[in-house]
Design an enzyme around this catalytic site. Structure first.
Site, short mmCIF file in Angstrom:
data_model
loop_
_atom_site.label_atom_id
_atom_site.label_comp_id
_atom_site.label_asym_id
_atom_site.label_seq_id
_atom_site.Cartn_x
_atom_site.Cartn_y
_atom_site.Cartn_z
N LYS A 32 0.81 -1.21 0.00
CA LYS A 32 0.00 0.00 0.00
C LYS A 32 0.85 1.27 0.00
O LYS A 32 0.48 2.25 -0.64
CB LYS A 32 -0.97 0.01 1.17
CG LYS A 32 -0.32 0.12 2.55
CD LYS A 32 -1.36 0.14 3.64
CE LYS A 32 -0.73 0.25 5.00
NZ LYS A 32 0.05 1.48 5.20
N THR A 33 1.99 1.26 0.72
CA THR A 33 2.85 2.45 0.73
C THR A 33 3.40 2.72 -0.66
O THR A 33 3.51 3.86 -1.10
CB THR A 33 3.99 2.27 1.74
OG1 THR A 33 3.44 2.01 3.03
CG2 THR A 33 4.85 3.53 1.80
N ASP A 219 -3.46 7.60 4.32
CA ASP A 219 -2.95 6.26 4.63
C ASP A 219 -3.63 5.74 5.89
O ASP A 219 -4.09 6.53 6.73
CB ASP A 219 -1.43 6.35 4.86
CG ASP A 219 -0.77 4.99 4.93
OD1 ASP A 219 -1.42 3.99 4.56
OD2 ASP A 219 0.40 4.92 5.35
N GLU A 220 -3.72 4.42 6.03
CA GLU A 220 -4.32 3.78 7.22
C GLU A 220 -5.70 4.36 7.51
O GLU A 220 -6.03 4.71 8.65
CB GLU A 220 -3.40 3.93 8.45
CG GLU A 220 -2.01 3.36 8.27
CD GLU A 220 -1.97 1.84 8.27
OE1 GLU A 220 -3.06 1.21 8.30
OE2 GLU A 220 -0.86 1.27 8.22
N GLN A 250 -7.83 -4.69 9.46
CA GLN A 250 -6.70 -4.38 10.33
C GLN A 250 -7.01 -3.21 11.26
O GLN A 250 -6.10 -2.56 11.77
CB GLN A 250 -5.46 -4.08 9.50
CG GLN A 250 -4.97 -5.27 8.67
CD GLN A 250 -3.66 -4.99 7.99
OE1 GLN A 250 -2.61 -4.87 8.62
NE2 GLN A 250 -3.70 -4.89 6.67
N ARG A 601 1.70 -11.05 10.27
CA ARG A 601 3.05 -10.50 10.44
C ARG A 601 4.10 -11.53 10.01
O ARG A 601 5.25 -11.17 9.80
CB ARG A 601 3.32 -10.13 11.90
CG ARG A 601 2.41 -9.10 12.55
CD ARG A 601 2.27 -7.85 11.74
NE ARG A 601 1.08 -7.92 10.90
CZ ARG A 601 0.84 -7.11 9.88
NH1 ARG A 601 1.71 -6.17 9.55
NH2 ARG A 601 -0.27 -7.22 9.18
#
Length: 734
Positions: A32-33, A219-220, A250, A601
């Site tokens: 995503k970044t 973002d987020e 998330q 993770r």
């Protein structure tokens, strides 16, 4: 440079999306970044957008700096004029520029941190003279209520006042704000709320910024609250070019005010928005992704995502059921050692848990096996403030020449002994060539130090307590000693006053309870032995010459991180999911998301561990497997009988009280002590007395591998399962 080079089809679709609202739902490890940075570069390089016409919002300064760096790598120095930052930083800049429109003295307002805010709340409570205890409130609860109101854009004037408690909170809020304004100060929530109000109340000013911000990127997005969502909507009102990236699966920060339902609000407010799913994962193996999907797919009100990877199936998930938390930690550390000898770096491994207090046993076993570790988002058990306070009391009790411990505890909690008093007393003791403990004893015997009578009495009173505590230590009543320290110093009240919120109070209480548990085990000949072991454990955690360390962290702190090997521990109902979620569907859904975050993770190997029983203070309680474990298909698990037959038998044991051999279905062999060592002392029907729970009646009693487990129905607290050696109950009648 081709800005879509190296992107997959969905990533390229997001980067090159046409003007208008865009919602990118990005699964874990889906890049995503990279999408956000390439999107910015695309707007500037091919979309005829000037850098200063773009505002990109992140949640941390670290993320903002990383995004700026990546954009500069793509398009060069022109990226430096971009507005990339956190919500708070961007809002602070706007508010200082538009200070004339605010009810503040000048643009140089200060921003209060949490400690400043709590101090302001305490001043407010003192001025209004309202009894917090009567309202079942604390300063941290008042601050949380004010923060929640600001996150919902509720002003003091609009605060609901249906009941007296609400009326009191409204008055606190009103006075709190007036103090901030008179001090030319804002808190963090004010930065966002004030920016929203500024734009709502000044249409011309709002339109200027709306035309200026041609493109808004976030973002987020799943971590935004209502005020942040409204700010985004206002910034993008003119152009409608709002590009948000997030994943409702998330969303794990509801306790901070985040509202994952903003994803649904976005779809409602922008009905023609382009929705793009990023489902290709570049981090984990397919087995790990399939396990994660199996857990999260049971959550309602979400967008299904078919996570896939080109990395192949990978190793199966290892599941391990230990007898208790000590054996669980030993298994993990031995497995870490095995992987280390096979060439895996400790830096590529992580041990994750639901609550900070779980780290204590893991830290202890890591120290025993000389495995260096680091704690992310927290500090080691013996470095935690409340633990250090209690250990300092114990050290001073053990050695009255310990000046460092004396300095720490003489006025903690506050007992009216200020710095000047301490300095005068210490100077006198040093001049006399005696320890501080001996000096306190002399005060008890009436000797004068040149201090006022009231101060001398306070010091003498402290010395009297120390003398009594030393007597308890000599009798090896270590757990009772800690109880007496906590009670006579009113340390719990101090924790409430000094903590930022209720979560921190609960966590600190758990840490103190964990320390008490260690003392109750009484495996040390002297208090000095215990304190030496505590010091060595702390030293091993912080001063290892090798930089290579395994990472210990909570699941909340794991967000955004990745490791080759992940151990998820304590997978039991009432731990994960947490006990407070059992009767709340929204909280249960968030616990499931927390499990999902933990699983994703892991890159190569995932271990899931749990315990058959776990110590709760001075007694053990049988633990049921986490309900989330049942969601994972058995074909993904190494030794699937561990996830099915063993958990089924244990659940029957817990619910029906039938016997269960903890080694029968395990994928291992444990050398348990012989059960014949335990002597049955209690029988059904006996009336007993417990120091904490009061009177009760024994329901049943059975042998365990190294103790006697007693089920007792207490009058006040209901049924408890206790280990006889720790409970030490008095038999009132046969």
């Amino acid at each position: 440079m081709e800005l879509t080079s190296g992107l997959n089809l969905q990533q390229a679709k997001a980067v090159t999306a046409s003007d208008g609202a865009t919602l990118v739902l990005a699964g874990p490890g889906s890049g995503k970044t990279r999408v956000l940075t390439h999107r910015i570069a695309h707007l500037i390089g091919e979309g005829n957008v000037q850098p200063y016409e773009i505002v990109s919002v992140t949640f941390t300064n670290k993320a903002a700096q990383e995004m700026k760096h990546r954009v500069e790598q793509l398009i060069g120095r022109v990226g430096r004029s971009l507005r990339i930052g956190t919500f708070h930083a961007l809002c602070a800049r706007i508010l200082r520029q538009e200070a004339n429109a605010l009810e503040y003295h000048n643009r140089n307002f200060v921003v209060y941190d949490t400690d400043d805010q709590l101090n302001t709340v305490r001043r407010t409570v003192a001025e209004l003279d309202i009894d917090l205890k009567q309202l079942q409130l604390t300063p941290s609860k008042v601050l949380r209520a004010i923060s929640d109101a600001k996150n919902e854009l509720i002003t003091p004037r609009d605060y609901p006042r249906a009941e007296y408690r609400d009326e009191a909170l409204a008055r606190f809020y009103e006075r709190y704000q007036s103090i901030l304004q008179s001090s030319n100060a804002m808190d963090f929530d004010d930065l966002i709320m004030s920016t929203v109000m500024l734009m709502r109340q000044n249409p011309a000013l709002a339109e200027r910024y709306q035309r200026y911000f041609r493109h808004v990127l976030v973002d987020e997005f799943q971590d935004t609250n209502m005020a942040q969502y409204e700010l985004i909507r206002l910034w993008g009102k003119h152009s409608q070019n709002v590009f948000v990236v997030g994943d409702e699966d998330q969303a794990i920060y509801a306790f901070r005010g985040a509202d994952y339902r903003n994803v649904a609000r976005f779809r409602r407010d922008y009905p023609h928005a382009t929705v793009i799913l990023l489902e290709q994962n570049y981090r984990s193996t397919q087995n790990i992704l399939d396990a994660a999907r199996a857990v999260i797919d049971r959550n309602p009100d979400r967008t299904p995502k078919a996570l896939f990877t080109d990395r192949g199936g990978g190793a199966k998930i290892s599941m391990y059921e230990a007898f208790d938390e000590n054996e669980e930690a030993e298994y993990i550390v031995k497995e870490v050692e095995r992987l280390r000898h096979a060439g895996m770096s400790l830096n590529n491994m992580a041990i994750m848990y639901r609550t900070n207090v779980q780290s204590r046993v893991i830290e202890m076993v890591c120290s025993q096996f000389r495995i260096p570790y680091r704690i992310v988002g927290g500090v080691g058990f013996y470095q935690r403030r409340e633990v250090k306070d209690m250990v300092a009391y114990l050290r001073l009790i053990d050695s009255d020449v310990d000046s460092v411990s004396f300095d720490r505890v003489i006025n903690t909690p506050k007992r009216g002994i200020g710095g000047k008093t301490v300095a005068t007393f210490q100077a006198w003791a040093d001049q006399e060539g005696i320890s501080y403990g001996e000096g306190l004893t002399r005060l008890l015997n009436g000797e004068s130090v040149g201090l006022s009578k009231s101060i001398t009495e306070k010091l003498a009173s402290f010395g009297e307590m120390l003398a009594e505590w030393r007597g308890m230590a000599q009798e090896k009543r270590y757990a009772e000693l800690l109880d007496d320290i906590l009670e006579r110093t009113r340390y719990d009240d101090y924790l409430i006053q000094e903590s930022k919120n209720e979560e921190q109070v609960a966590e600190r209480r758990e840490n103190v309870a964990e320390l008490r548990q260690l003392l109750a085990q009484a495996e040390f000949d002297t208090l000095s032995d215990f304190l030496t072991d505590a010091s060595l454990s702390s030293e091993r955690a912080t001063n290892h010459p090798d930089d290579e360390r395994i990472t210990l962290l909570t699941l909340h702190a794991s967000k955004g991180l990745e490791y080759a090997v992940v151990f998820l521990t304590g997978l039991e109902d009432r731990l994960l999911p947490h006990s407070r979620a059992l009767d709340d569907p929204d909280e249960m859904a968030e616990e499931r998301r927390l499990m999902y975050v933990g699983i994703t993770r892991a890159k190569d190997r995932l271990y899931l561990t749990r315990a058959f029983r776990r110590r709760m203070g001075t007694y053990f309680e049988p633990c049921e497997p986490s309900r989330f474990l049942y969601d994972i298909p058995t074909h993904l698990i190494q030794g699937s009988s561990v996830a099915t037959e063993a958990t089924r038998q244990q659940t029957l044991y817990n619910r029906q009280g039938s016997g269960w051999n903890p080694t029968a279905s395990f994928d291992k062999v444990i050398p348990f002590p012989s059960a014949e060592r335990a002597v049955i002392k209690y029988r059904a029907g006996m009336r007993v007395y417990h120091a904490k729970f009061g009177e009760g009646t024994v329901i049943e009693s059975k042998k365990t591998p190294d103790d006697e487990e007693v089920a007792v129905a207490f009058r006040e607290v209901g049924v408890k399962r206790l280990m006889a050696s720790f409970a030490k109950m008095e038999i009132l009648s046969e």
